[in-house]
Design a protein around this motif. Structure first.
Motif, PDB file in Angstrom:
ATOM      1  N   TRP A  12       0.843  -1.199   0.000  1.00 39.63           N
ATOM      2  CA  TRP A  12       0.000   0.000   0.000  1.00 39.63           C
ATOM      3  C   TRP A  12       0.876   1.246   0.000  1.00 39.63           C
ATOM      4  O   TRP A  12       0.580   2.220  -0.692  1.00 39.63           O
ATOM      5  CB  TRP A  12      -0.942   0.013   1.212  1.00 39.63           C
ATOM      6  N   ARG A  13       1.931   1.210   0.765  1.00 33.90           N
ATOM      7  CA  ARG A  13       2.847   2.359   0.807  1.00 33.90           C
ATOM      8  C   ARG A  13       3.479   2.586  -0.566  1.00 33.90           C
ATOM      9  O   ARG A  13       3.533   3.716  -1.056  1.00 33.90           O
ATOM     10  CB  ARG A  13       3.909   2.072   1.871  1.00 33.90           C
ATOM     11  N   LEU A  14       3.947   1.492  -1.200  1.00 30.82           N
ATOM     12  CA  LEU A  14       4.541   1.605  -2.534  1.00 30.82           C
ATOM     13  C   LEU A  14       3.524   2.107  -3.551  1.00 30.82           C
ATOM     14  O   LEU A  14       3.837   2.942  -4.403  1.00 30.82           O
ATOM     15  CB  LEU A  14       5.109   0.258  -2.981  1.00 30.82           C
ATOM     16  N   ALA A  15       2.288   1.594  -3.459  1.00 31.87           N
ATOM     17  CA  ALA A  15       1.241   1.995  -4.413  1.00 31.87           C
ATOM     18  C   ALA A  15       0.940   3.488  -4.310  1.00 31.87           C
ATOM     19  O   ALA A  15       0.730   4.158  -5.327  1.00 31.87           O
ATOM     20  CB  ALA A  15      -0.027   1.169  -4.188  1.00 31.87           C
ATOM     21  N   SER A  16       0.937   4.017  -3.097  1.00 31.50           N
ATOM     22  CA  SER A  16       0.654   5.452  -2.958  1.00 31.50           C
ATOM     23  C   SER A  16       1.812   6.300  -3.471  1.00 31.50           C
ATOM     24  O   SER A  16       1.604   7.398  -3.980  1.00 31.50           O
ATOM     25  CB  SER A  16       0.337   5.805  -1.508  1.00 31.50           C
ATOM     26  N   VAL A  17       3.025   5.776  -3.380  1.00 34.95           N
ATOM     27  CA  VAL A  17       4.215   6.520  -3.823  1.00 34.95           C
ATOM     28  C   VAL A  17       4.269   6.634  -5.343  1.00 34.95           C
ATOM     29  O   VAL A  17       4.748   7.638  -5.866  1.00 34.95           O
ATOM     30  CB  VAL A  17       5.498   5.850  -3.273  1.00 34.95           C
ATOM     31  N   LEU A 124     -11.665   4.483   0.210  1.00 29.66           N
ATOM     32  CA  LEU A 124     -10.303   3.953   0.269  1.00 29.66           C
ATOM     33  C   LEU A 124      -9.856   3.822   1.729  1.00 29.66           C
ATOM     34  O   LEU A 124      -9.204   2.848   2.102  1.00 29.66           O
ATOM     35  CB  LEU A 124      -9.347   4.853  -0.507  1.00 29.66           C
ATOM     36  N   GLU A 125     -10.235   4.774   2.562  1.00 25.89           N
ATOM     37  CA  GLU A 125      -9.906   4.693   3.988  1.00 25.89           C
ATOM     38  C   GLU A 125     -10.565   3.474   4.626  1.00 25.89           C
ATOM     39  O   GLU A 125      -9.947   2.773   5.439  1.00 25.89           O
ATOM     40  CB  GLU A 125     -10.358   5.969   4.698  1.00 25.89           C
ATOM     41  N   LEU A 126     -11.794   3.187   4.229  1.00 23.67           N
ATOM     42  CA  LEU A 126     -12.491   2.003   4.732  1.00 23.67           C
ATOM     43  C   LEU A 126     -11.768   0.719   4.316  1.00 23.67           C
ATOM     44  O   LEU A 126     -11.607  -0.204   5.122  1.00 23.67           O
ATOM     45  CB  LEU A 126     -13.938   1.995   4.224  1.00 23.67           C
ATOM     46  N   ILE A 127     -11.304   0.666   3.077  1.00 21.21           N
ATOM     47  CA  ILE A 127     -10.546  -0.495   2.595  1.00 21.21           C
ATOM     48  C   ILE A 127      -9.275  -0.666   3.423  1.00 21.21           C
ATOM     49  O   ILE A 127      -8.942  -1.779   3.851  1.00 21.21           O
ATOM     50  CB  ILE A 127     -10.206  -0.346   1.090  1.00 21.21           C
ATOM     51  N   LEU A 128      -8.566   0.431   3.664  1.00 22.45           N
ATOM     52  CA  LEU A 128      -7.335   0.366   4.459  1.00 22.45           C
ATOM     53  C   LEU A 128      -7.624  -0.074   5.894  1.00 22.45           C
ATOM     54  O   LEU A 128      -6.850  -0.840   6.487  1.00 22.45           O
ATOM     55  CB  LEU A 128      -6.611   1.715   4.437  1.00 22.45           C
ATOM     56  N   ASP A 129      -8.737   0.399   6.453  1.00 21.04           N
ATOM     57  CA  ASP A 129      -9.140  -0.038   7.794  1.00 21.04           C
ATOM     58  C   ASP A 129      -9.425  -1.534   7.816  1.00 21.04           C
ATOM     59  O   ASP A 129      -8.983  -2.246   8.718  1.00 21.04           O
ATOM     60  CB  ASP A 129     -10.393   0.717   8.263  1.00 21.04           C
ATOM     61  N   CYS A 130     -10.167  -2.003   6.823  1.00 22.85           N
ATOM     62  CA  CYS A 130     -10.530  -3.418   6.761  1.00 22.85           C
ATOM     63  C   CYS A 130      -9.292  -4.308   6.617  1.00 22.85           C
ATOM     64  O   CYS A 130      -9.268  -5.425   7.140  1.00 22.85           O
ATOM     65  CB  CYS A 130     -11.493  -3.692   5.604  1.00 22.85           C
ATOM     66  N   GLU A 131      -8.291  -3.818   5.915  1.00 23.45           N
ATOM     67  CA  GLU A 131      -7.074  -4.594   5.721  1.00 23.45           C
ATOM     68  C   GLU A 131      -6.079  -4.396   6.858  1.00 23.45           C
ATOM     69  O   GLU A 131      -5.017  -5.014   6.866  1.00 23.45           O
ATOM     70  CB  GLU A 131      -6.425  -4.243   4.376  1.00 23.45           C
ATOM     71  N   GLY A 132      -6.413  -3.538   7.821  1.00 19.94           N
ATOM     72  CA  GLY A 132      -5.564  -3.337   8.980  1.00 19.94           C
ATOM     73  C   GLY A 132      -4.248  -2.641   8.680  1.00 19.94           C
ATOM     74  O   GLY A 132      -3.242  -2.895   9.340  1.00 19.94           O
ATOM     75  N   VAL A 133      -4.253  -1.741   7.702  1.00 22.98           N
ATOM     76  CA  VAL A 133      -3.037  -1.016   7.337  1.00 22.98           C
ATOM     77  C   VAL A 133      -2.785   0.068   8.384  1.00 22.98           C
ATOM     78  O   VAL A 133      -3.620   0.943   8.604  1.00 22.98           O
ATOM     79  CB  VAL A 133      -3.167  -0.395   5.920  1.00 22.98           C
ATOM     80  N   ILE A 139      -0.588   7.185   3.797  1.00 22.93           N
ATOM     81  CA  ILE A 139      -1.063   6.847   2.453  1.00 22.93           C
ATOM     82  C   ILE A 139      -2.152   7.823   2.013  1.00 22.93           C
ATOM     83  O   ILE A 139      -2.097   8.377   0.911  1.00 22.93           O
ATOM     84  CB  ILE A 139      -1.572   5.392   2.421  1.00 22.93           C
ATOM     85  N   LEU A 140      -3.127   8.058   2.890  1.00 22.59           N
ATOM     86  CA  LEU A 140      -4.226   8.966   2.553  1.00 22.59           C
ATOM     87  C   LEU A 140      -3.746  10.402   2.376  1.00 22.59           C
ATOM     88  O   LEU A 140      -4.233  11.111   1.489  1.00 22.59           O
ATOM     89  CB  LEU A 140      -5.327   8.879   3.605  1.00 22.59           C
ATOM     90  N   SER A 141      -2.794  10.843   3.187  1.00 26.59           N
ATOM     91  CA  SER A 141      -2.305  12.223   3.034  1.00 26.59           C
ATOM     92  C   SER A 141      -1.570  12.392   1.705  1.00 26.59           C
ATOM     93  O   SER A 141      -1.686  13.435   1.049  1.00 26.59           O
ATOM     94  CB  SER A 141      -1.422  12.630   4.203  1.00 26.59           C
ATOM     95  N   THR A 142      -0.826  11.364   1.291  1.00 28.53           N
ATOM     96  CA  THR A 142      -0.148  11.409  -0.011  1.00 28.53           C
ATOM     97  C   THR A 142      -1.175  11.546  -1.124  1.00 28.53           C
ATOM     98  O   THR A 142      -1.018  12.369  -2.038  1.00 28.53           O
ATOM     99  CB  THR A 142       0.694  10.128  -0.219  1.00 28.53           C
TER     100      THR A 142
END
Length: 171
Positions: A12-17, A124-133, A139-142
């Motif tokens: 997820w970090r790489l994808a946002s970058v 997208l925030e909900l997806i990240l919450d569900c995946e426990g990121v 990621i969201l701020s980027t």
């Protein structure tokens, strides 16, 4: 931490970058470059091969754009490639090829999720919450920064200026 959980978090970090704002859309700088990196990640000296690909990256010039727009886009893609490469190389130190392959596969998958879900960051925030990121705020701020830069490229002020001139001309 479970290896798959770690891979998911890092992907997820790489994808946002890798995301950039071009022509009013938020897109990855180059999925073909990421796929090339994925192809060489099976090599015995994968870190050296990946470093070589990152250093030799030369994006194709965009078509039908003014020279200054083309130069800006090329510079942005090269910067994103370097940023992605450094982060990836940090993440894959002392990792086996299967780990690297999984990380890049998840990254490509998450890029598609971001591309399809960028209109609504709440989703997208909900997806990240569900995946426990855990790094979801980073990621969201980027992505919010990219979305805000995308919104600033509209033609709102031009229309407003025209209306004011038209108003002044009538009185």
């Amino acid at each position: 931490m479970n290896e798959m959980t770690e891979i998911n978090k890092l992907s997820w970090r790489l994808a946002s970058v890798v995301m950039i704002s071009l022509d009013g859309k938020i897109v990855p700088y180059s999925t073909s470059q990421i796929r090339k990196i994925m192809n060489v990640s099976n090599a015995p000296d994968s870190a050296a091969q990946i470093r070589k690909l990152i250093e030799s990256y030369n994006p194709a010039p965009p078509q039908r754009k003014r020279p200054e727009q083309s130069q800006r886009e090329l510079r942005l893609k090269k910067e994103k490639n370097t940023e992605f490469g450094k982060l990836l190389l940090d993440f894959i130190v002392n990792q086996n090829p299967q780990y690297v392959q999984s990380l890049l596969r998840y990254t490509i998958w998450n890029i598609k999720i971001i591309e399809n879900g960028i209109r609504d960051l709440g989703e997208l925030e909900l997806i990240l919450d569900c995946e426990g990121v855990k790094e979801k705020e980073l990621i969201l701020s980027t992505l919010k920064t990219l979305k805000n830069s995308e919104n600033r490229t509209g033609h709102g002020p031009r229309r407003n200026t025209y209306q004011k001139q038209n108003f002044r001309r009538n009185y």
